[in-house]
Design a protein around this motif. Structure first.
Motif, short mmCIF file in Angstrom:
data_model
loop_
_atom_site.label_atom_id
_atom_site.label_comp_id
_atom_site.label_asym_id
_atom_site.label_seq_id
_atom_site.Cartn_x
_atom_site.Cartn_y
_atom_site.Cartn_z
N UNK A 188 0.87 -1.18 0.00
CA UNK A 188 0.00 0.00 0.00
C UNK A 188 0.91 1.22 0.00
N UNK A 189 0.32 2.41 0.02
CA UNK A 189 1.11 3.63 0.10
C UNK A 189 0.93 4.25 1.49
N UNK A 190 1.98 4.33 2.30
CA UNK A 190 1.88 5.04 3.57
C UNK A 190 1.46 6.49 3.35
N UNK A 191 0.74 7.06 4.29
CA UNK A 191 0.15 8.38 4.09
C UNK A 191 1.09 9.55 4.28
N UNK A 192 2.24 9.35 4.95
CA UNK A 192 3.10 10.47 5.31
C UNK A 192 3.49 11.37 4.13
N UNK A 193 3.81 10.82 2.93
CA UNK A 193 4.21 11.70 1.83
C UNK A 193 3.11 12.64 1.34
N UNK A 194 1.86 12.38 1.71
CA UNK A 194 0.75 13.23 1.28
C UNK A 194 0.55 14.44 2.20
N UNK A 195 1.39 14.55 3.21
CA UNK A 195 1.32 15.67 4.15
C UNK A 195 2.57 16.53 4.02
N UNK A 196 2.42 17.82 4.28
CA UNK A 196 3.60 18.69 4.38
C UNK A 196 4.01 18.85 5.83
N UNK A 197 3.23 18.23 6.74
CA UNK A 197 3.59 18.17 8.16
C UNK A 197 4.06 16.75 8.46
N UNK A 198 5.35 16.53 8.66
CA UNK A 198 5.87 15.16 8.75
C UNK A 198 5.46 14.41 10.01
N UNK A 199 4.85 15.09 10.98
CA UNK A 199 4.52 14.40 12.23
C UNK A 199 3.31 13.47 12.09
N UNK A 200 2.57 13.56 11.00
CA UNK A 200 1.40 12.69 10.81
C UNK A 200 1.85 11.39 10.13
N UNK A 201 1.75 10.27 10.87
CA UNK A 201 2.34 9.01 10.41
C UNK A 201 1.37 7.85 10.37
N UNK A 202 0.11 8.04 10.79
CA UNK A 202 -0.77 6.88 11.02
C UNK A 202 -1.88 6.74 9.97
N UNK A 203 -1.58 7.09 8.72
CA UNK A 203 -2.57 6.96 7.65
C UNK A 203 -1.96 6.21 6.47
N UNK A 204 -2.83 5.67 5.61
CA UNK A 204 -2.35 4.98 4.42
C UNK A 204 -3.43 5.00 3.35
N UNK A 205 -2.99 4.81 2.09
CA UNK A 205 -3.89 4.80 0.94
C UNK A 205 -3.95 3.41 0.33
N UNK A 206 -5.16 2.96 0.02
CA UNK A 206 -5.38 1.73 -0.72
C UNK A 206 -6.06 2.06 -2.04
N UNK A 207 -5.56 1.49 -3.12
CA UNK A 207 -6.20 1.64 -4.43
C UNK A 207 -6.87 0.33 -4.80
N UNK A 208 -8.12 0.42 -5.27
CA UNK A 208 -8.88 -0.79 -5.63
C UNK A 208 -9.05 -0.94 -7.14
N UNK A 209 -8.47 -0.07 -7.95
CA UNK A 209 -8.80 -0.03 -9.38
C UNK A 209 -8.23 -1.20 -10.18
N UNK A 210 -7.11 -1.77 -9.75
CA UNK A 210 -6.43 -2.78 -10.58
C UNK A 210 -6.43 -4.18 -9.95
N UNK A 211 -7.30 -4.43 -8.97
CA UNK A 211 -7.33 -5.73 -8.31
C UNK A 211 -8.77 -6.26 -8.32
N UNK A 212 -8.91 -7.54 -8.68
CA UNK A 212 -10.27 -8.11 -8.72
C UNK A 212 -10.74 -8.44 -7.31
#
Length: 393
Positions: free
Chosen positions: A350-374
């Motif tokens: 999955x993609x950890x969420x930290x790179x989507x923030x400009x505040x590096x202290x936020x570490x407890x989120x993540x992104x899941x993509x469902x488009x390419x998996x059955x």
């Protein structure tokens, strides 16, 4: 030779997602990482026929240099589409074809962003926009997203504090990475603030036509056209390889972004523009989109159901009505970066969420993509992710 670089490029980081994909594309890994359209839905035969038609009818003329603004019939198609979907009057002369909407971000950064100037963005925000604008060295001012869109109280507080920002970047439909959409009320409130504070919004909309539930909502550009640049893309609706997007700009901005485009690449791929236009005018885009929405809708439902079955009660996630992504929030003490290492041991990514923030202290989120998996693969992948998460908990 001793390396040397422009100062403005010293703080620009590589795309974290691109680095993750090097791991996630291993054949044994179930990947929820890439924000990629499903290749099984690309209209390959139809585009092949369109290519032959353009070459047979236009010959060498199809391969010549073209105008900076883009293929005029394609710009007219885009304008007509806005009229059809939203009853929105768009002058095709104010549409500029770009090399994906990512290039539009770069062009707008060149024209509008000064070093050190405040730039308001969503939090979490689209990583590609953060990377594109970082080249021009703004000071990012994040505003948190809520379930119905932008946190208006936080937005108002930032504007009242005397920010130097003249620009706000947002993705109102099925936002990347969160999947959140702005409600109709939220859009109207933002349009009012844009006009009140003489603020320009870059309204990025690559996913708007991938709605498989709920009502189609008007773009903010319809509500505040002089205060909005509306971006669109054919990458998610037709094919990404053509790298064809567009921006609808206010008249006061058109000349400057056209000059920036000329200075960058003269024009986007003119041959691909003609092929794409032939495809769009000889086939039903609505029927093609319906296929995509049916597949993505099933896969989104499968992922939500799997999360309900297997995730610990302390994990929360968004419930998008379209697009390609779900956003998970973990207990505050769990690092998504550390979870990624555990997940790879279970052969799921999955993609950890930290790179989507400009505040590096936020570490407890993540992104899941469902488009390419059955659906079956989603079930297995979520089970693997849950096992890794249980070890972390």
């Amino acid at each position: 030779m001793q390396p040397f670089f422009a100062q403005r490029f010293e703080q620009v980081e590589p795309s974290f997602i691109r680095e993750i994909l090097k791991v996630a594309t291993r054949p044994e890994i179930i990947s929820f990482a890439g924000g990629l359209p499903n290749p099984h839905l690309f209209p390959v035969k139809e585009l092949e026929a369109a290519c032959h038609a353009v070459l047979s009818e236009q010959g060498a003329a199809a391969l010549q240099y073209a105008t900076t603004e883009g293929f005029a019939p394609l710009r007219q198609f885009i304008a007509d589409r806005y009229q059809k979907l939203y009853g929105m009057q768009v002058d095709p002369d104010l549409i500029l074809i770009t090399s994906g909407s990512q290039q539009a971000l770069d062009l707008l950064g060149k024209v509008l962003v000064n070093e050190g100037q405040d730039l308001i963005i969503e939090e979490p925000g689209y990583l590609g926009a953060i990377q594109a604008f970082s080249v021009y060295q703004p000071t990012f001012r994040p505003v948190t997203l809520q379930e119905d869109g932008l946190d208006l109280a936080a937005f108002d507080a930032l504007l009242a504090a005397g920010t130097s920002a003249r620009m706000f970047y947002g993705v109102p439909n099925f936002q990347n990475p969160s999947g959140v959409s702005y409600s109709a009320e939220n859009r109207r409130a933002i349009a009012e603030r844009l006009q009140q504070h003489d603020l320009l919004m870059i309204e990025d909309d690559p996913y708007g036509e991938l709605r498989f539930e709920g009502e189609l909502l008007d773009p903010i550009a319809k509500l505040a056209p002089n205060n909005t640049v509306l971006l669109g893309s054919f990458s998610k609706t037709v094919v990404p390889a053509f790298r064809l997007g567009w921006m609808v700009v206010p008249e006061w901005l058109h000349k400057k972004v056209t000059i920036a485009k000329q200075a960058t690449d003269l024009h986007s791929n003119a041959f691909s523009q003609q092929i794409l236009h032939r495809y769009l005018t000889s086939h039903s885009l609505d029927e093609h989109l319906q296929q995509i929405k049916e597949v993505y809708g099933r896969q989104r439902a499968a992922m939500e159901a799997a999360l309900e079955r297997h995730m610990p009660a302390s994990v929360r996630w968004t419930r998008p009505e379209g697009g390609m992504f779900l956003w998970l929030t973990l207990p505050a003490h769990i690092s998504a970066m550390a979870l990624f290492d555990e997940a790879i041991k279970e052969k799921v990514a999955f993609v950890p969420g930290a790179p989507f923030y400009v505040r590096p202290e936020i570490q407890n989120t993540l992104r899941l993509s469902f488009s390419c998996v059955d659906e079956a693969t989603i079930e297995e992948g979520v089970q693997r992710l849950a096992r890794a998460m249980q070890r972390m908990l």
